[in-house]
Design a protein around this motif. Structure first.
Motif, mmCIF file in Angstrom:
data_model
loop_
_atom_site.group_PDB
_atom_site.id
_atom_site.type_symbol
_atom_site.label_atom_id
_atom_site.label_comp_id
_atom_site.label_asym_id
_atom_site.label_seq_id
_atom_site.Cartn_x
_atom_site.Cartn_y
_atom_site.Cartn_z
ATOM 1 N N ARG A 136 0.841 -1.189 0.000
ATOM 2 C CA ARG A 136 0.000 0.000 0.000
ATOM 3 C C ARG A 136 0.879 1.243 0.000
ATOM 4 N NH1 ARG A 136 -3.105 0.357 4.918
ATOM 5 N NH2 ARG A 136 -1.706 -1.259 5.674
ATOM 6 N N TYR A 137 0.567 2.181 -0.871
ATOM 7 C CA TYR A 137 1.343 3.419 -0.941
ATOM 8 C C TYR A 137 0.744 4.431 0.025
ATOM 9 C CZ TYR A 137 3.332 7.681 -2.886
ATOM 10 O OH TYR A 137 3.974 8.885 -3.038
ATOM 11 N N ASP A 138 1.611 5.100 0.777
ATOM 12 C CA ASP A 138 1.129 5.997 1.826
ATOM 13 C C ASP A 138 1.753 7.384 1.698
ATOM 14 O OD1 ASP A 138 -0.340 6.566 4.094
ATOM 15 O OD2 ASP A 138 1.297 6.067 5.443
ATOM 16 N N GLY A 139 2.334 7.687 0.554
ATOM 17 C CA GLY A 139 2.980 8.995 0.410
ATOM 18 C C GLY A 139 2.061 10.003 -0.248
ATOM 19 N N ALA A 140 2.643 11.093 -0.701
ATOM 20 C CA ALA A 140 1.871 12.139 -1.345
ATOM 21 C C ALA A 140 1.230 11.580 -2.615
ATOM 22 C CB ALA A 140 2.774 13.310 -1.689
ATOM 23 N N GLN A 141 -0.009 11.960 -2.887
ATOM 24 C CA GLN A 141 -0.754 11.412 -4.022
ATOM 25 C C GLN A 141 -0.245 12.010 -5.329
ATOM 26 O OE1 GLN A 141 -3.164 8.908 -4.170
ATOM 27 N NE2 GLN A 141 -2.200 8.588 -2.194
ATOM 28 N N SER A 142 0.795 11.449 -5.844
ATOM 29 C CA SER A 142 1.336 11.922 -7.106
ATOM 30 C C SER A 142 2.068 10.775 -7.770
ATOM 31 C CB SER A 142 2.293 13.090 -6.846
ATOM 32 O OG SER A 142 3.250 13.162 -7.875
ATOM 33 N N ALA B 83 4.186 10.976 -10.085
ATOM 34 C CA ALA B 83 5.588 11.310 -10.310
ATOM 35 C C ALA B 83 6.424 10.943 -9.090
ATOM 36 C CB ALA B 83 5.719 12.793 -10.626
ATOM 37 N N ILE B 84 5.895 11.248 -7.910
ATOM 38 C CA ILE B 84 6.627 10.923 -6.684
ATOM 39 C C ILE B 84 6.718 9.415 -6.518
ATOM 40 C CG2 ILE B 84 6.476 11.023 -4.156
ATOM 41 C CD1 ILE B 84 5.295 13.827 -4.488
ATOM 42 N N THR C 19 9.312 7.832 -8.853
ATOM 43 C CA THR C 19 10.723 7.968 -8.493
ATOM 44 C C THR C 19 11.042 7.140 -7.256
ATOM 45 O OG1 THR C 19 10.140 9.961 -7.285
ATOM 46 C CG2 THR C 19 11.089 10.267 -9.457
ATOM 47 N N LEU C 20 10.025 6.799 -6.488
ATOM 48 C CA LEU C 20 10.278 6.081 -5.235
ATOM 49 C C LEU C 20 10.466 4.585 -5.437
ATOM 50 C CD1 LEU C 20 10.378 6.494 -2.150
ATOM 51 C CD2 LEU C 20 8.004 5.789 -2.099
ATOM 52 N N TYR C 21 9.552 3.954 -6.146
ATOM 53 C CA TYR C 21 9.621 2.496 -6.223
ATOM 54 C C TYR C 21 8.735 1.949 -7.332
ATOM 55 C CZ TYR C 21 5.175 1.706 -3.752
ATOM 56 O OH TYR C 21 3.854 1.648 -3.401
#
Lengths: 442, 293, 328
Positions: B118-124, B126-127, B130-132
């Motif tokens: 589950r992704y829990d970062g900023a809703q973008s 692009a981000i 670049t993360l994973y």
């Protein structure tokens, strides 16, 4: 009043759960996966192929460029694959997989004794470091030999050794300083010789009083090595922050530490340098902290590079039920992992298992313009503004507001009362601005 | 009374002095511009979407006036009609380009592509990119944060309940903003096709077959069956991924049936008749059929 | 296990929240509220309660039915607006006027800009100034601080130190002798709050306790309030030294009117004050100078609200040009 850096900074709960745990040796796994890009820069070029037999410490991939590093086998056995495997982020990366058979070391590695190094010249030491494939072991993984040969026109004045370990939870550097203090001091002397300076400062935060006392006692018999206790404040381990804290000098925007005559090396790197020069041992193992609030036995382990992270978790009593996040590195700057079977690399300072309570981010609220991010930023930037500009993709403005100075320490996101993902956006904006600047230079 | 008079006189004086200053400043700093730029700008839709690749409508207008041939200049919003008007105004020829539309090339619905985290970062996107790898096992597919939706100025793209973006064919003007916004390059501008009929490979995964299949049931596994089936040489398989060249495709739809994973999509075709086995029609017949439709 | 969370760093948070800060401010306002109840009696409670309830009500209605989003009335910001609005009006103000003030504060001062974080002006002050201009009589009829009593709108009224000052300046007499003649309460009473005035602004020491609490909890930094105090003291002092007959002792400025309340609780409002420390100091100096100027030379006896609102308008400009001290 202890020394520290001047602006910004936060103080996250330290949670150094494994500070009292002695370094243990993790058994050699049945199979290791050695990634070819464990460092910043070009990936290494493999020089073995499937079916080859390798010994522990044998060179298996050579540096793929000026900014790159050699890679050695961390076990003895047979190469079973030279291909791509998913890394911690799930993305396919080139790697060499070796099946372990016994543990036969390369004969030139002097595991017991210590070779004389007084006769070695400056260049010999740098060569030995390059041959051993040493990279910055604090997490940045910048090839050490490149750092030790400053660009012409710059003169190093002192060596700064980073024993700050400002990341919460992590204790690997702390244990190294306590248990391998003698080697550290020798390693520092080697590095001083390699860069031709007569002064070295070891910066240690004051929450590691035992390590400060131990190293101070050892350093007192040596000339030119000073142990500098520092006030506990994050991100003191940032290169620029550490230089300011220990020497009072400020590295200008966009410049390297060498501009103020400093070269910074991590404690783990110093130990690796000692082993490379005195024992001819390449960088094939490192000390990794395994920790987390729900972990049964948090500890510090000496692991072979390429060991699956899951093996380390097993050694610490298995993955706790309530784990929601596995992080490679510390909680402030580490990277969340998708794939817990991914291997330990040269830059893995710790594995942190975060439980449900600490894990999930809170929903983002609107910015109340409290200015806490501005006060927290150790680089004197305005994170709220940078994040907003990054969302709007205004790259020129971002450059004006000095987004490239951001060290991505996460103090802004950590402190934001509205739980805004400031750093997420700033990092995106920084990446895009960096690309824009590079394009312009072309 | 005198207060009033003084006020009026002084205000008038200030006004006159300012007007004189402004006049001279305007004279001094006057920029000579081709008047045709304004004319061309007036013909453009004025959305300033940047879909043409120029900074806003005025940018295109300037380029159009400077250029001799109008080659490579196209307002995707106004389309051929606008371009011919501009050509007329400038007294030049215009090359007609086929209308295009944005096509989302990913099949990774929740059913096809199981989530692994589950992704829990900023809703973008692009981000996330670049993360994973993303929330699934596919390193090429849609990330689902809707950067394309935010980029669209025409309200023509929306996330559906499957977590994939869907293009509204009525509203899409093929400005290409979503194509640029997508960090994974999933969206492509393709020819709208006769009667809006299109056939395309709805996947961009370059993973090897087994890996791609494991991550997503409807992935292109690069088996090449479609390329063998195609009689027009429109399909190429490169890096484990098939691609249909829309200029060569004759919309025969054989590749759609040939694809073992259902990665090839057909849109806006009438439902297929459940035909009894019979000899396949020749390309010429197929083309005729298309023309009739 | 296969549902691991992934996010970019940092992976931990300080635990700070909007609520923690907002309720912290409310806690800091408690001493001042207790004092005002002790001085002005039941009126203080009625006015504060009305104002708070009205602010929460309007915030809820506007968020729910006009902006059509999830109401967030319990984040504490509307509560603070309500309390501060009440603290800025006399304790004998009729209920209907307070409700109008709350509507203006929340509706125009805050929600018309888009809600929390978007407003340019301090909402409570927008409400207060609106009331001051619309209902000048009711807003400047100050009840006396008579100890706890149960009379509300019919409470006994009298002059505040600041209205005395304005009268003194207008009369042309020596300020100090005028004040003495007209029953000036003395600095000790001013510190305790034993004087006429808006219900929350009188007890300087209670407000200072709140200030200390907010500093300890790190809700605000010292920059804005201390700069305002210093500026008012120094600027007032210079005027006083130049002409003691016309300009009053700077201590009088510090302890009278809404200066303490404004400097500690309203100028420091997160949304409408600058972000960098340097900006905060410029902002504080501006408020201090404007306050003294309005008090000594303007038409209104009290200048704090206007000074803060004027500097609020400059905040975006200050943010644009006042960058924090960069690293190197």
């Amino acid at each position: 009043m202890l020394k520290t850096f001047k602006i910004g900074g936060v103080h996250p709960p330290e949670n150094k759960l494994s500070a009292g745990e002695k370094i243990q040796v993790l058994p050699v796994p049945e199979q290791v996966v050695i990634l070819l890009n464990q460092h910043i820069g070009a990936p290494a070029t493999p020089i073995v192929k499937k079916g080859d037999t390798v010994k522990t410490g044998q060179l298996i991939a050579t540096a793929g460029g000026f900014v790159s590093a050699n890679i050695h086998s961390s076990v003895s056995g047979t190469v079973v694959a030279v291909d791509s495997v998913p890394d911690a982020a799930g993305l396919s990366k080139p790697a060499i997989t070796i099946k372990t058979e016994g543990d036969e070391w390369m004969p030139e590695i002097n595991r017991e004794g210590e070779a004389a190094w007084d006769t070695l010249s400056k260049e010999d030491i740098v060569k030995a470091i390059a041959a051993a494939g040493i990279v910055g072991m604090g997490g940045a993984t910048f090839p050490t030999q490149v750092k030790l040969t400053p660009p012409p026109g710059n003169k190093a004045e002192f060596l700064i050794v980073n024993g700050v370990e400002c990341e919460p939870y992590l204790t690997s550097d702390h244990r190294v300083m306590l248990e391998k203090g003698e080697q550290i001091i020798v390693g520092v002397q080697m590095l001083m010789k390699a860069i031709g300076v007569s002064k070295a400062v070891i910066g240690i935060e004051n929450n590691k009083k035992d390590a400060i006392a131990h190293l101070q006692q050892l350093a007192s018999t040596q000339t030119g090595i000073e142990v500098c206790p520092l006030q506990v404040k994050y991100p003191q381990g940032g290169e620029k922050q550490l230089i300011q804290a220990t020497t009072g000098r400020a590295v200008p925007s966009g410049a390297l530490p060498i501009a103020v005559g400093a070269i910074v090396q991590n404690i783990g790197t110093v130990l690796a340098v000692y082993e490379a020069v005195a024992k001819h041992k390449p960088l094939i193992e490192r000390i990794v902290t395994i920790t987390g609030k729900s972990v049964k036995h948090p500890g510090n382990y000496l692991c072979r590079i390429g060991t699956p992270v899951s093996k380390l978790i097993e050694a610490a009593g298995g993955m706790p039920e309530d784990t929601v996040k596995v992080i490679g590195g510390g909680p402030m700057m580490g990277r969340a992992m998708v794939n817990v079977d991914s291997p330990i690399t040269k830059g893995t300072s710790g594995i942190l298992l975060i439980n449900e309570k600490e894990g999930a981010r809170r929903p983002m609220r609107s910015c109340i313009r409290c200015g806490k991010c501005v006060s927290a930023c150790p680089m004197g930037l305005e994170p709220y503004l940078l994040a907003r500009l990054a969302m709007a993709n205004l790259l020129e403005r971002l450059e004006e507001e000095r987004v490239m100075d951001c060290i991505e320490c996460g103090s802004c996101s950590f402190t934001c009362p509205s739980a805004r993902p400031l750093l997420d956006y700033i990092r995106l904006g920084k990446g895009r601005t960096g690309a824009m600047i590079r394009n312009r230079k072309k | 009374m005198s207060t009033l008079v003084i006020t009026i006189i002084s205000l008038c004086a200030i006004g006159i002095v300012s007007a004189v200053i402004l006049y001279f400043v305007a004279q001094k700093f006057k920029v000579e511009e081709d008047p045709r730029i304004d004319i061309v700008e007036g013909l453009l839709p004025g959305a300033n979407c940047g879909g043409c690749g120029y900074p806003g409508c005025r940018g295109l207008a300037e380029a159009a006036v400077k250029s001799d041939t109008l080659d490579g200049i196209l307002c995707p919003v106004g389309g051929a009609a606008t371009m011919s008007k501009i050509a007329e105004a400038l007294g030049r020829e215009v090359s007609v380009q086929a209308p295009k539309i944005a096509v989302v090339r990913c099949n990774g619905t929740c059913d096809n592509r199981p989530r692994t985290n589950r992704y829990d970062g900023a809703q973008s996107c692009a981000i996330m990119h670049t993360l994973y790898i993303g929330e699934t096992g596919c390193a090429f597919g849609c990330l689902g944060c809707g950067d394309c939706v935010n980029a669209c100025q025409f309200d023509a793209i929306h996330m559906d309940e499957n977590g994939l973006p869907v293009v509204d064919e009525e509203k899409c003007v093929a400005c290409g903003a979503c194509v640029k916004a997508c960090p994974r390059g999933i969206i492509e501008l393709r020819n709208k096709g006769p009667k809006n009929r299109r056939v395309f490979v709805s996947c961009v995964s370059k993973d090897k077959g087994a890996v791609a299949r494991k991550a997503c049931k409807a992935a292109c596994i690069g088996c090449g069956k479609c390329a063998k089936e195609c009689q027009f040489g429109a399909i190429t398989v490169e890096n484990n991924l098939a691609y249909i060249d829309f200029n060569k495709c004759r919309l025969c739809r054989k590749c759609v049936s040939a694809c073992p994973t259902g990665a090839i999509h057909e849109v806006n075709f009438p439902p297929r008749k459940v035909e009894p086995e019979k000899a396949p029609s020749t390309p010429v017949e197929e083309e005729k059929k298309n023309e009739q439709l | 296990m296969d549902k691991l969370l992934i996010s970019p760093s940092p992976h931990i948070h300080s635990g700070d929240s909007i609520e923690r800060n907002m309720y912290g401010v409310l806690i800091a306002l408690i001493p001042a509220f207790i004092c005002s109840v002790l001085f002005f009696g039941i009126g203080a409670i009625i006015v504060t309660l009305t104002s708070v309830v009205a602010c929460l009500f309007f915030e809820y209605v506007i968020q729910k039915f006009i902006l059509k989003r999830q109401p967030t009335i319990w984040d504490g910001s509307a509560l603070i607006t309500g309390v501060l609005l009440a603290f800025n009006v006399p304790s004998n103000l009729p209920v209907w006027i307070i409700i109008i003030g709350a509507l203006v504060a929340i509706g125009i001062g805050k929600m018309s800009f888009g809600g929390l974080g978007c407003n340019i002006f301090n909402p409570a002050l927008v409400g207060r100034v609106f009331l001051l201009i619309s209902f000048p009589v009711q807003m400047t009829t100050w009840p006396l601080a008579e100890g706890f009593h149960s009379s509300y709108v019919d409470a006994a009224t009298g002059a505040t130190p600041l209205s005395l000052l304005k009268a003194a300046v207008k009369s042309g007499e020596s300020v100090n002798t005028y004040l003495m003649d007209e029953g000036f309460v003395g600095y000790g009473n001013m510190l305790l709050g034993n004087m006429g005035g808006s219900l929350g602004e009188v007890a300087a020491f209670a407000l200072l306790i709140g200030f200390a609490y907010m500093l300890i909890r790190k809700i605000i930094t010292w920059h804005i309030p201390v700069t305002i105090f210093l500026t008012v003291f120094i600027f007032g002092g210079i005027l006083n030294v130049c002409d003691p007959e016309q300009f009053v002792n700077p201590l009088f400025h510090l302890l009278s009117g809404g200066l303490m309340l404004g400097a500690i609780f309203m100028a420091t409002d997160y949304v409408t004050s600058p972000m960098s420390h340097k900006g905060m100091i410029i902002y504080g100096v501006g408020i201090g100078i404007l306050t003294v100027l309005i008090r000594q030379f303007g038409a209104y006896p009290e200048g704090m609200s206007f000074a803060i609102l004027i500097m609020n308008a400059f905040t975006p400009l200050i943010n644009r040009y006042c960058k924090p001290k960069r690293f190197a």
